[in-house]
Scaffold this motif. Structure first.
Motif, PDB file in Angstrom:
ATOM      1  N   ILE A  73       0.863  -1.178   0.000  1.00  0.00           N
ATOM      2  CA  ILE A  73       0.000   0.000   0.000  1.00  0.00           C
ATOM      3  C   ILE A  73       0.903   1.232   0.000  1.00  0.00           C
ATOM      4  CG2 ILE A  73      -1.804   1.231   1.267  1.00  0.00           C
ATOM      5  CD1 ILE A  73      -2.417  -1.576   2.575  1.00  0.00           C
ATOM      6  N   ASN A  74       0.651   2.152  -0.943  1.00  0.00           N
ATOM      7  CA  ASN A  74       1.517   3.336  -1.017  1.00  0.00           C
ATOM      8  C   ASN A  74       1.123   4.366   0.034  1.00  0.00           C
ATOM      9  OD1 ASN A  74      -0.655   4.856  -2.030  1.00  0.00           O
ATOM     10  ND2 ASN A  74       0.020   4.660  -4.150  1.00  0.00           N
ATOM     11  N   VAL A  75       1.873   5.475   0.092  1.00  0.00           N
ATOM     12  CA  VAL A  75       1.634   6.480   1.130  1.00  0.00           C
ATOM     13  C   VAL A  75       0.299   7.198   0.965  1.00  0.00           C
ATOM     14  CG1 VAL A  75       4.041   6.880   1.721  1.00  0.00           C
ATOM     15  CG2 VAL A  75       3.000   8.182  -0.142  1.00  0.00           C
ATOM     16  N   LEU A  76      -0.318   7.097  -0.198  1.00  0.00           N
ATOM     17  CA  LEU A  76      -1.635   7.691  -0.418  1.00  0.00           C
ATOM     18  C   LEU A  76      -2.759   6.749   0.004  1.00  0.00           C
ATOM     19  CD1 LEU A  76      -0.964   9.285  -3.927  1.00  0.00           C
ATOM     20  CD2 LEU A  76      -0.888  10.398  -1.688  1.00  0.00           C
ATOM     21  N   GLY A  77      -2.382   5.559   0.451  1.00  0.00           N
ATOM     22  CA  GLY A  77      -3.374   4.583   0.885  1.00  0.00           C
ATOM     23  C   GLY A  77      -3.931   3.725  -0.232  1.00  0.00           C
TER      24      GLY A  77
ATOM     25  N   THR B 295      10.116   4.192  -6.275  1.00  0.00           N
ATOM     26  CA  THR B 295      10.878   4.478  -5.060  1.00  0.00           C
ATOM     27  C   THR B 295       9.975   5.184  -4.055  1.00  0.00           C
ATOM     28  OG1 THR B 295      12.915   4.669  -6.315  1.00  0.00           O
ATOM     29  CG2 THR B 295      12.865   5.741  -4.164  1.00  0.00           C
ATOM     30  N   GLY B 296      10.033   4.735  -2.811  1.00  0.00           N
ATOM     31  CA  GLY B 296       9.227   5.380  -1.783  1.00  0.00           C
ATOM     32  C   GLY B 296       8.959   4.465  -0.605  1.00  0.00           C
ATOM     33  N   ILE B 297       8.026   4.903   0.224  1.00  0.00           N
ATOM     34  CA  ILE B 297       7.655   4.159   1.423  1.00  0.00           C
ATOM     35  C   ILE B 297       6.314   3.478   1.189  1.00  0.00           C
ATOM     36  CG2 ILE B 297       7.074   4.364   3.869  1.00  0.00           C
ATOM     37  CD1 ILE B 297       8.986   6.784   3.949  1.00  0.00           C
ATOM     38  N   TYR B 298       6.233   2.220   1.583  1.00  0.00           N
ATOM     39  CA  TYR B 298       5.021   1.429   1.435  1.00  0.00           C
ATOM     40  C   TYR B 298       4.668   0.774   2.762  1.00  0.00           C
ATOM     41  CZ  TYR B 298       5.631   1.843  -3.607  1.00  0.00           C
ATOM     42  OH  TYR B 298       5.759   2.339  -4.871  1.00  0.00           O
ATOM     43  N   ILE B 299       3.413   0.464   2.902  1.00  0.00           N
ATOM     44  CA  ILE B 299       2.951  -0.377   3.998  1.00  0.00           C
ATOM     45  C   ILE B 299       2.879  -1.784   3.430  1.00  0.00           C
ATOM     46  CG2 ILE B 299       1.040  -0.925   5.550  1.00  0.00           C
ATOM     47  CD1 ILE B 299       2.485   1.687   6.232  1.00  0.00           C
ATOM     48  N   LEU B 300       3.508  -2.711   4.108  1.00  0.00           N
ATOM     49  CA  LEU B 300       3.487  -4.116   3.710  1.00  0.00           C
ATOM     50  C   LEU B 300       2.534  -4.830   4.661  1.00  0.00           C
ATOM     51  CD1 LEU B 300       4.702  -6.388   1.975  1.00  0.00           C
ATOM     52  CD2 LEU B 300       6.525  -6.565   3.661  1.00  0.00           C
ATOM     53  N   GLN B 301       1.421  -5.313   4.132  1.00  0.00           N
ATOM     54  CA  GLN B 301       0.425  -6.012   4.956  1.00  0.00           C
ATOM     55  C   GLN B 301       0.421  -7.489   4.594  1.00  0.00           C
ATOM     56  OE1 GLN B 301      -3.663  -4.490   5.819  1.00  0.00           O
ATOM     57  NE2 GLN B 301      -4.259  -6.248   4.579  1.00  0.00           N
ATOM     58  N   VAL B 302       0.622  -8.317   5.587  1.00  0.00           N
ATOM     59  CA  VAL B 302       0.666  -9.761   5.378  1.00  0.00           C
ATOM     60  C   VAL B 302      -0.424 -10.427   6.224  1.00  0.00           C
ATOM     61  CG1 VAL B 302       2.077 -11.837   5.690  1.00  0.00           C
ATOM     62  CG2 VAL B 302       3.118  -9.745   4.822  1.00  0.00           C
ATOM     63  N   ILE B 303      -1.154 -11.343   5.598  1.00  0.00           N
ATOM     64  CA  ILE B 303      -2.191 -12.112   6.294  1.00  0.00           C
ATOM     65  C   ILE B 303      -1.806 -13.576   6.206  1.00  0.00           C
ATOM     66  CG2 ILE B 303      -4.638 -12.726   6.375  1.00  0.00           C
ATOM     67  CD1 ILE B 303      -5.211 -10.038   4.996  1.00  0.00           C
ATOM     68  N   ASP B 304      -1.794 -14.256   7.357  1.00  0.00           N
ATOM     69  CA  ASP B 304      -1.409 -15.664   7.352  1.00  0.00           C
ATOM     70  C   ASP B 304      -2.620 -16.579   7.236  1.00  0.00           C
ATOM     71  OD1 ASP B 304      -2.541 -16.003   9.895  1.00  0.00           O
ATOM     72  OD2 ASP B 304      -0.642 -16.335  10.913  1.00  0.00           O
ATOM     73  N   GLU B 305      -2.366 -17.877   7.241  1.00  0.00           N
ATOM     74  CA  GLU B 305      -3.430 -18.868   7.045  1.00  0.00           C
ATOM     75  C   GLU B 305      -4.481 -18.857   8.154  1.00  0.00           C
ATOM     76  OE1 GLU B 305      -1.994 -22.953   7.227  1.00  0.00           O
ATOM     77  OE2 GLU B 305      -0.374 -22.314   8.548  1.00  0.00           O
ATOM     78  N   TYR B 306      -4.165 -18.253   9.290  1.00  0.00           N
ATOM     79  CA  TYR B 306      -5.121 -18.152  10.404  1.00  0.00           C
ATOM     80  C   TYR B 306      -5.757 -16.768  10.466  1.00  0.00           C
ATOM     81  CZ  TYR B 306      -2.785 -22.454  11.662  1.00  0.00           C
ATOM     82  OH  TYR B 306      -2.259 -23.733  11.629  1.00  0.00           O
ATOM     83  N   ASP B 307      -5.619 -16.004   9.379  1.00  0.00           N
ATOM     84  CA  ASP B 307      -6.164 -14.645   9.249  1.00  0.00           C
ATOM     85  C   ASP B 307      -5.562 -13.647  10.226  1.00  0.00           C
ATOM     86  OD1 ASP B 307      -7.781 -15.241   7.041  1.00  0.00           O
ATOM     87  OD2 ASP B 307      -9.356 -16.029   8.346  1.00  0.00           O
ATOM     88  N   LYS B 308      -4.370 -13.929  10.727  1.00  0.00           N
ATOM     89  CA  LYS B 308      -3.640 -12.949  11.533  1.00  0.00           C
ATOM     90  C   LYS B 308      -3.016 -11.949  10.574  1.00  0.00           C
ATOM     91  CE  LYS B 308      -0.991 -14.237  14.847  1.00  0.00           C
ATOM     92  NZ  LYS B 308       0.043 -14.954  15.624  1.00  0.00           N
ATOM     93  N   VAL B 309      -3.129 -10.671  10.916  1.00  0.00           N
ATOM     94  CA  VAL B 309      -2.644  -9.593  10.060  1.00  0.00           C
ATOM     95  C   VAL B 309      -1.493  -8.874  10.761  1.00  0.00           C
ATOM     96  CG1 VAL B 309      -3.260  -7.443   8.900  1.00  0.00           C
ATOM     97  CG2 VAL B 309      -4.965  -9.268   9.135  1.00  0.00           C
ATOM     98  N   GLU B 310      -0.454  -8.587   9.991  1.00  0.00           N
ATOM     99  CA  GLU B 310       0.639  -7.769  10.505  1.00  0.00           C
ATOM    100  C   GLU B 310       1.050  -6.803   9.409  1.00  0.00           C
ATOM    101  OE1 GLU B 310       5.057  -8.060  12.580  1.00  0.00           O
ATOM    102  OE2 GLU B 310       4.081  -9.886  11.905  1.00  0.00           O
ATOM    103  N   ILE B 311       1.351  -5.566   9.804  1.00  0.00           N
ATOM    104  CA  ILE B 311       1.827  -4.581   8.848  1.00  0.00           C
ATOM    105  C   ILE B 311       3.190  -4.062   9.274  1.00  0.00           C
ATOM    106  CG2 ILE B 311      -0.464  -3.869   8.064  1.00  0.00           C
ATOM    107  CD1 ILE B 311      -0.219  -1.418   9.844  1.00  0.00           C
ATOM    108  N   LYS B 312       3.989  -3.755   8.270  1.00  0.00           N
ATOM    109  CA  LYS B 312       5.326  -3.185   8.508  1.00  0.00           C
ATOM    110  C   LYS B 312       5.591  -2.125   7.444  1.00  0.00           C
ATOM    111  CE  LYS B 312       7.330  -7.291  10.587  1.00  0.00           C
ATOM    112  NZ  LYS B 312       8.386  -8.269  10.614  1.00  0.00           N
TER     113      LYS B 312
END
Length: 107
Positions: free
Chosen positions: A59-63, A85-102
């Motif tokens: 996800i880019n900085v504009l959402g 080039t830039g900053i992004y939000i990296l959103q990962v969802i696992d097989e148990y639907d746990k979400v983490e963003i970095k």
């Protein structure tokens, strides 16, 4: 292949150290869904999931969604050379639907 092996050794040592630590381990490390490297990234991003990963979203900085990938595995290599080039939000969802963003920096 060498990079993938180093990544696997890195995540294995992470779990080994986490198991050896006492109860004061931060909750954020206990509930971690994934690790990624390198960050900042230029071409290839490696994602190592604690469990199998269902989706990876950039996800880019504009959402706005820059990219989304669907998987069913725990070790992933993604070519990100097409991202601007830039900053992004990296959103990962696992097989148990746990979400983490970095935060991810793309060069």
């Amino acid at each position: 292949m060498k990079t993938l092996l180093i990544a696997l050794l890195s995540i294995l040592s992470y779990f080994e150290l986490s198991a050896q630590q006492n109860i004061q381990t931060p909750i954020s490390k206990i509930n971690s869904v994934f690790k990624c490297h390198p960050n900042p990234v230029e071409n290839e991003l490696y994602i190592l999931g604690v469990n199998k990963i269902k989706s990876v979203e950039f996800i880019n900085v504009l959402g706005k969604r820059a990219a989304i990938y669907l998987f069913n595995k725990s070790i992933i290599k993604i070519d990100v050379s097409y991202l601007k080039t830039g900053i992004y939000i990296l959103q990962v969802i696992d097989e148990y639907d746990k979400v983490e963003i970095k935060k991810l920096v793309v060069r």
